[in-house]
Structure formats: structure tokens, C-alpha cells
Design an enzyme around this catalytic site. Structure first.
Site, PDB file in Angstrom:
ATOM      1  N   GLU A   1       0.846  -1.190   0.000  1.00 29.80           N
ATOM      2  CA  GLU A   1       0.000   0.000   0.000  1.00 29.80           C
ATOM      3  C   GLU A   1       0.887   1.248   0.000  1.00 29.80           C
ATOM      4  O   GLU A   1       0.696   2.176  -0.798  1.00 29.80           O
ATOM      5  CB  GLU A   1      -0.840  -0.085   1.275  1.00 29.80           C
ATOM      6  CG  GLU A   1      -1.849   0.975   1.469  1.00 29.80           C
ATOM      7  CD  GLU A   1      -2.523   0.792   2.838  1.00 29.80           C
ATOM      8  OE1 GLU A   1      -2.182  -0.145   3.593  1.00 29.80           O
ATOM      9  OE2 GLU A   1      -3.381   1.614   3.136  1.00 29.80           O
TER      10      GLU A   1
ATOM     11  N   ASP B   1     -11.610 -10.106   8.930  1.00 35.01           N
ATOM     12  CA  ASP B   1     -12.070 -11.319   9.620  1.00 35.01           C
ATOM     13  C   ASP B   1     -13.185 -10.935  10.581  1.00 35.01           C
ATOM     14  O   ASP B   1     -13.492  -9.759  10.754  1.00 35.01           O
ATOM     15  CB  ASP B   1     -10.906 -11.975  10.381  1.00 35.01           C
ATOM     16  CG  ASP B   1     -10.272 -11.017  11.360  1.00 35.01           C
ATOM     17  OD1 ASP B   1      -9.254 -10.389  11.010  1.00 35.01           O
ATOM     18  OD2 ASP B   1     -10.807 -10.848  12.471  1.00 35.01           O
TER      19      ASP B   1
HETATM   20  N1  ADE Z   1      -6.700  -6.761  12.660  1.00 33.39           N
HETATM   21  C1  ADE Z   1      -7.384  -7.506  11.776  1.00 33.39           C
HETATM   22  N2  ADE Z   1      -8.175  -8.388  12.397  1.00 33.39           N
HETATM   23  C2  ADE Z   1      -8.003  -8.196  13.729  1.00 33.39           C
HETATM   24  C3  ADE Z   1      -8.520  -8.809  14.882  1.00 33.39           C
HETATM   25  N3  ADE Z   1      -9.394  -9.804  14.791  1.00 33.39           N
HETATM   26  N4  ADE Z   1      -8.106  -8.358  16.080  1.00 33.39           N
HETATM   27  C4  ADE Z   1      -7.199  -7.349  16.170  1.00 33.39           C
HETATM   28  N5  ADE Z   1      -6.668  -6.753  15.112  1.00 33.39           N
HETATM   29  C5  ADE Z   1      -7.066  -7.154  13.900  1.00 33.39           C
END
Ligand code: ADE
Length: 231
Positions: free
Chosen positions: A11, A198
Site C-alpha cells: 500500500e 475477519d
Molecule cells: N486486525 C485484523 N483483524 C483483527 C482482529 N481480529 N483483532 C485485532 N486486530 C485485527
């Protein structure tokens, strides 16, 4: 000068590629790329992971580059069913979910001896980013809400439920609130922009490489569009 704290090296590389007159300076082990895009002065940097790196990086942006705004891009885990992988969350506000001085009489998340522990994203930047998303990445869901930060990667359904119930967050990540607090202390407007990678639980199976490539493309497009709207 506008400061951009990116999360991923590609990026930063893509932004660097469209910058003119790039100069690089190394401070606190971080590479700061200073230059212009369409005549606008910017400095792009990767802070590294976690609140300490993010705060150090933001303070350098304030002290050495006198930035008038900070944009932070990166990824986050969703804390709400309606926020899907690939969606974008813009920080209405942000707080540290792992700030715990309850034993000292403070509510969870409150920073002792500070008047404020929740830091609001700049309203103009939020509106501009919303409009830019609709224009340059219309296929992406965009949400404006609370970004939670802590020095923890959240991948546990119980912790996720606790975070959602306790702080009413939209997503969780590891830098935003530290950038926000540093920006607040230095009176600099900021915006945290997070692509959801996620669901912050143990179910999140995803093709990270495909996701990352898309997230980088969206983030670069969005930052370039947003830069046009900032003074
Ligand atoms: N960055 C991306 N996913 C995350 C998560 N589940 N917890 C903390 N930082 C993150």
C-alpha cells in the site's frame, strides 16, 4: 502536510509510486516517505503493529512533519453481524478496549487522569471519505462507527461478545485509538479507515492473499480520492 499511516508495505509502495519528489527519512526505525500528490504535500509511513508503534509514529508526524491531518488505513476484525469481510469501517470514534484501571476506580476503557478516553474522528473527513467510497468503491459496504483498539489480536467468540457488549464497537484492531489519542493531544484531525479482514472469532476462514490484494487496491483508491478533498 497530510500524514498517512498505512498498514501494508504494498500500500505504501503504491502511494510512493504516484508521489513526486519523494524523500525518505528514517526515524525510530520507521521510513517516512515525504513528497507530493497532485501538488498536495503528504508523508506516508508504516508504523508497525500495536499501540506503542502507532503512537510513536503519530507523534513523529506531529513534531517533525507538522501534519494538519492524519489518515490511517489498515485492517480490522468485525464485531457486528452486518459488517462483512471486505466492508470498510470509518471511525466515528475510537477507544482503547484494553485500558483497564477499574482497580483504581475508573470505568473500563477510561484513561486515568484524562478528561477524555473516546476520540472522535474528524466529521469533515468522515463525510468526505463516505462520499469517496460511494464514488470509487461503490461495491463495498461502508459503515461509520466505533473502532476499538487494543494490543490483542481478537480471535475468540467470548472476547468478541464481551467487546461488543462492553464498548458497542463496530470493529477491533491494534492501532487506531493510539493514533487518535496522539492526534487529539496534538490537536490534529484524524480518520481511521479499516477494511474488515475477519470476524474476530475462530470461524474466520479466508483467503488472506486475495483479501489483501483487494484491500490494498481499495485503500489506495480511497486515499487518493480523499486527498483531493483535503486542504
Ligand atoms: N486486525 C485484523 N483483524 C483483527 C482482529 N481480529 N483483532 C485485532 N486486530 C485485527
Amino acid at each position: 502536510m497530510i500524514g498517512i499511516i498505512g498498514a501494508m508495505s504494498q500500500e505504501v509502495a503504491k502511494l510512493k509510486a504516484v508521489m513526486s519528489g519523494v524523500e525518505v527519512e528514517n526515524r525510530a526505525g520507521m521510513e517516512f516517505f515525504k513528497g507530493t500528490i497532485n501538488g498536495k504535500e503528504i508523508v506516508v509511513v508504516r508504523s508497525g503493529i500495536g499501540k506503542v508503534n502507532a503512537a510513536v509514529c503519530s507523534q513523529i508526524l506531529a513534531d517533525c512533519y507538522h501534519v494538519t491531518a492524519i489518515i490511517n488505513t489498515g485492517i480490522a476484525g468485525s464485531l457486528r453481524n452486518e459488517i462483512n469481510i471486505g466492508d470498510i469501517v470509518l471511525s466515528e470514534d475510537t477507544l482503547q478496549h484494553d485500558m483497564d484501571a477499574t482497580g483504581f476506580g475508573y470505568p473500563l476503557g477510561h484513561i486515568p487522569q484524562m478528561d477524555q478516553s473516546v476520540f472522535e474522528g474528524d466529521k469533515r473527513m468522515i463525510e468526505a471519505a463516505k462520499a469517496c467510497c460511494a464514488r470509487v468503491v461503490p461495491e463495498i459496504g461502508v459503515h461509520v462507527g466505533r473502532v476499538l483498539s487494543g494490543d490483542q489480536f481478537v480471535s475468540d467468540i467470548v472476547k468478541k461478545a464481551w467487546l461488543t457488549e462492553t464498548f458497542d464497537g463496530y470493529c477491533t484492531e491494534m492501532e487506531g485509538a493510539a493514533i487518535a489519542q496522539t492526534a487529539f493531544l496534538n490537536k490534529i484531525p484524524f480518520l481511521i479507515i479499516r477494511a474488515i479482514s475477519d470476524k474476530a472469532d475462530d470461524s474466520a476462514e479466508m483467503d488472506y492473499e486475495v483479501f489483501e490484494e483487494k484491500a490494498i487496491k481499495h485503500s489506495v483508491k480511497l486515499v487518493l480520492a480523499l486527498l483531493e478533498t483535503l486542504d
